[in-house]
Write a protein that holds these residues in place. Structure first.
Motif, PDB file in Angstrom:
ATOM      1  N   ALA A   1       0.843  -1.203   0.000  1.00 11.63           N
ATOM      2  CA  ALA A   1       0.000   0.000   0.000  1.00 11.63           C
ATOM      3  C   ALA A   1       0.869   1.240   0.000  1.00 11.63           C
ATOM      4  CB  ALA A   1      -0.886  -0.006   1.240  1.00 11.63           C
ATOM      5  N   LYS A   2       2.193   1.063   0.006  1.00  6.76           N
ATOM      6  CA  LYS A   2       3.108   2.220   0.068  1.00  6.76           C
ATOM      7  C   LYS A   2       3.118   2.941  -1.270  1.00  6.76           C
ATOM      8  CE  LYS A   2       7.631   3.421   1.692  1.00  6.76           C
ATOM      9  NZ  LYS A   2       8.997   3.158   1.463  1.00  6.76           N
ATOM     10  N   GLU A   3       3.403   4.240  -1.242  1.00  5.32           N
ATOM     11  CA  GLU A   3       3.458   5.038  -2.467  1.00  5.32           C
ATOM     12  C   GLU A   3       4.666   4.655  -3.298  1.00  5.32           C
ATOM     13  OE1 GLU A   3       0.475   7.007  -2.871  1.00  5.32           O
ATOM     14  OE2 GLU A   3       1.844   8.614  -3.366  1.00  5.32           O
TER      15      GLU A   3
ATOM     16  N   PHE B   1       5.851   5.041  -7.348  1.00  2.00           N
ATOM     17  CA  PHE B   1       5.440   5.342  -8.712  1.00  2.00           C
ATOM     18  C   PHE B   1       5.969   4.273  -9.653  1.00  2.00           C
ATOM     19  CE2 PHE B   1       8.809   6.575 -11.598  1.00  2.00           C
ATOM     20  CZ  PHE B   1       9.893   6.715 -10.769  1.00  2.00           C
TER      21      PHE B   1
ATOM     22  N   LYS C   1      -1.800  -2.033  -3.399  1.00  2.00           N
ATOM     23  CA  LYS C   1      -3.061  -2.186  -2.660  1.00  2.00           C
ATOM     24  C   LYS C   1      -3.762  -0.845  -2.673  1.00  2.00           C
ATOM     25  CE  LYS C   1      -1.095  -5.065   1.001  1.00  2.00           C
ATOM     26  NZ  LYS C   1      -0.657  -4.946   2.393  1.00  2.00           N
ATOM     27  N   PRO C   2      -5.045  -0.745  -2.710  1.00  2.00           N
ATOM     28  CA  PRO C   2      -6.003  -1.830  -2.915  1.00  2.00           C
ATOM     29  C   PRO C   2      -5.940  -2.352  -4.335  1.00  2.00           C
ATOM     30  CG  PRO C   2      -7.078   0.217  -2.191  1.00  2.00           C
ATOM     31  CD  PRO C   2      -5.705   0.544  -2.583  1.00  2.00           C
TER      32      PRO C   2
END
Lengths: 500, 141
Positions: free
Chosen positions: B95-97, B99, B116-117
């Motif tokens: 779920a971590k940012e 790119f 995630k999601p």
């Protein structure tokens, strides 16, 4: 011409003394008498004469002895000795002791007058010279005082400059035109780890020990480059790290030749660490928010059967909105920091657009909207910040889809362009939606506005997509604009310059 | 170790090991995958995960990154070092940012990445694509 002057007649013989005195008084001179050597010295001390007539033959203290006591050379009088008998020896001694001349008894008036007049001339010259010297001395003292004042002023200014230089927050480093160190303030000494006394006059590259700092400074000091600033990370001795903004200022003389360079080092460690902390906090927030959304979606996937398709679809849609909300909030939090700067990487532009189109695919499908890409680029690699580009593209695409009618087409076009005489890229998002009227066009990029008032909102969401897109493009030194006709559609264009 | 079996016992069932420290997420993901015909096992931390990988011999591993103790990257490193599990494909899910999550995952030696999601269909597609096939399985038995 008769001069006047003060004559002291010294003779122990009353008759002689009075005789000479009378002659002199008759000649128009001011006369004083003394009957012995001692008496003469007293009289001289009380009132300085111009000429002293000294009888050599005197008991107790002879004329020569008086002469010896007097310092004729350094005084404004002259002494003429009167001898009782012809004696070359005493005459010679008298001259050696500074006598002006001598006369032998009996004194002849013409000879006496001659000597006295010449002596008086000499005395006048002496007095004149003394006056000159006194005037000079006064002048010198005055100039001396002025000099003292100037020196004090300069010292004060020097102290003030010193206080400024050493009180500065920045580290200050001054180099001459051969990159030799000529100044290092207290903070610079701390940052570089060298005392000025140790490295004054040495070339900067040989004095520095930290490799990172060395390469950063040699990069900045390369005057063929236009960069004047850079951020440097220096690892400290105890595994601590410090960040500094290094700034270079060139000093040129009137003819444009390089005099030297001033370099400032500003500690940005707190700022950088705060930003790092913020970013990691935001990551955690993102993670925490997205996890429960995933759980809900998982269970929805589990319970999805034909009979409860519709409510499940609604719940899925709600999760999707929640997810977008989270993304918007995270972006908003990130970009609201005024001091944020771009993290430049090599980005493949077409790929970035394709990824965005895929992400927006579901939303487009729901309204039966076709997403197209019109790529006119020859070179696809571009130096920019991919995260910021993503925010801008998603903001524009989502907006285009939102405001398009069902069954419409949204296309993304990519073209090369020139920005400020250098290479740039133009990305346009074209929709055939309801369009934006002129008044609205002016405010749509502000945060929290939508095309309709709060009470008649047709579309959910924060309405921050365009604001975020504009912020992101601003940080990339680019420009965003819109051309629109109500009822026909809108074209949003991003112009991005190449970031160095 | 959460042990969930799908009754039916399909011989060509793909075995998935899910490693994630979030209990609810682990349970729901495993249940959902089961619904779609996968044979699943769950592990709440790196150590359980390594054990399960060695014994359960999954065809594909779904690995979370942000975990306390041993984080996902460390688990990945260990998985690739152990003979029994080194050729099991690992899909990172996070779920971590990121790119460029895929790029980062591949750099660390993983085989894929899912944010995630996730869309359940996407997840299923990715798992099916990367799972070891019969030949690869038999080699380890």
């Amino acid at each position: 011409m008769n001069k006047t002057g003060r004559i002291l007649v010294v003779d122990d013989s009353d008759d002689n003394r009075d005789a000479v005195a009378s002659l002199l008084i008759a000649g128009g001179y001011v006369v004083e008498t003394a009957h012995s050597g001692h008496d003469a010295l007293i009289k001289i001390a009380v009132h300085v004469p111009d000429v002293i007539l000294l009888d050599i033959d005197m008991p107790v203290m002879s004329g020569l002895e008086v002469l010896r006591s007097l310092n004729v050379k350094n005084n404004n009088y002259e002494a003429i000795l009167i001898t009782g008998y012809e004696s070359i020896q005493s005459a010679k001694t008298a001259m050696e002791l500074g006598a002006f001349g001598y006369l032998s008894k009996p004194v002849q008036w013409e000879l006496l007058k001659n000597q006295v007049e010449h002596a008086l001339s000499m005395v006048a010259v002496k007095k004149e010279r003394l006056r000159h010297l006194q005037v000079l001395e006064e002048e010198i003292n005055k100039k001396n005082n002025e000099l003292q004042t100037t020196v004090h002023m300069l010292e004060n200014q020097g102290r003030r400059l010193d206080a400024v230089i050493n009180g500065m927050e920045e580290g200050l480093l001054a180099l001459d035109n051969e990159e030799r160190i000529v100044l290092l303030n207290v903070n610079a000494e701390k940052i570089i780890g060298l005392k000025f006394s140790e490295c004054a006059g040495r070339k900067l590259s040989s004095a520095l020990t930290d490799e990172t700092l060395k390469s950063a400074l040699s990069f900045l000091l390369d005057h063929s480059r236009t960069d004047n600033k850079c951020l440097v990370r220096i690892a400290g001795p105890e595994h601590d790290e410090h960040y500094y903004t290094v700034n270079k200022i060139k000093l040129n003389d009137n003819h444009g030749a390089l005099l030297g360079v001033v370099v400032t080092l500003l500690d940005q460690t707190d700022k950088v660490k705060a930003e790092q902390l913020r970013t990691s906090f935001l990551s955690i927030v993102a993670h925490e928010l997205r996890t429960p959304i995933t759980v809900i979606q998982n269970y929805l996937a589990i319970i999805a059967t034909e009979s409860i398709r519709s409510p499940v679809d609604d719940m899925n849609a709600a999760c999707f909105k929640l997810r977008n909300l989270v993304d918007s909030l995270i972006s908003l939090a990130r970009l609201s920091d005024a001091s944020i700067s771009a993290n430049v990487k090599k980005v493949h532009l077409q790929n970035s657009v394709v990824v965005q189109i895929e992400k927006s695919g579901a939303a487009a499908e729901n309204k039966n909207i076709t997403l197209e890409i019109d790529d006119n680029l020859v070179v696809h690699e571009f130096d920019t910040d991919p995260l910021l580009l993503e925010i801008a593209l998603s903001g524009l695409l989502d907006n285009a889809i939102k405001y398009s009618m069902a069954g419409g087409v949204v296309s993304v076009t990519l073209n090369h362009c020139t920005v400020n005489d250098s290479d740039g890229v133009a990305i346009a998002v074209v929709d055939q939606g309801c369009g934006i009227d002129e008044d609205m066009q002016k405010i749509i990029f502000e945060s929290f506005t939508q095309g309709e008032s709060h009470l008649t909102r047709h579309f959910s969401g924060l309405g921050t997509g365009l604001y975020l897109a504009k912020r992101a493009i601003e940080i990339l030194h680019g420009h965003i604009s819109v051309v629109s006709q109500p009822g026909k559609g809108s074209t949003f264009t991003i112009i991005l310059p190449k970031i160095k | 170790m959460i042990h969930l079996m799908y009754d039916g016992g399909d011989m060509n069932q793909i075995k998935v090991l899910v490693i994630d420290d979030e209990k609810l997420l682990l349970k729901s993901t495993c249940l959902a995958l089961q619904q779609y015909g996968f044979d699943t096992r769950g592990a709440l931390d790196g150590i359980e995960g390594l054990e399960a990988a060695a014994t359960f011999q999954p065809d594909v591993i779904l690995l979370d990154i942000m975990m306390p103790g041993m984080d996902g990257w460390q688990v990945l490193e260990k998985l690739k070092m152990l003979d029994e599990c080194s050729n099991i494909p690992v899909i990172i899910f996070s779920a971590k940012e990121y790119f460029n999550g895929l790029e980062i995952a591949l750099e660390h030696g993983a085989d894929g990445f899912i944010p995630k999601p996730f869309n359940m269909q996407t997840l299923i597609r990715v798992l099916q694509t990367h799972a070891r096939n019969d030949d690869e399985r038999r080699r380890d038995v």
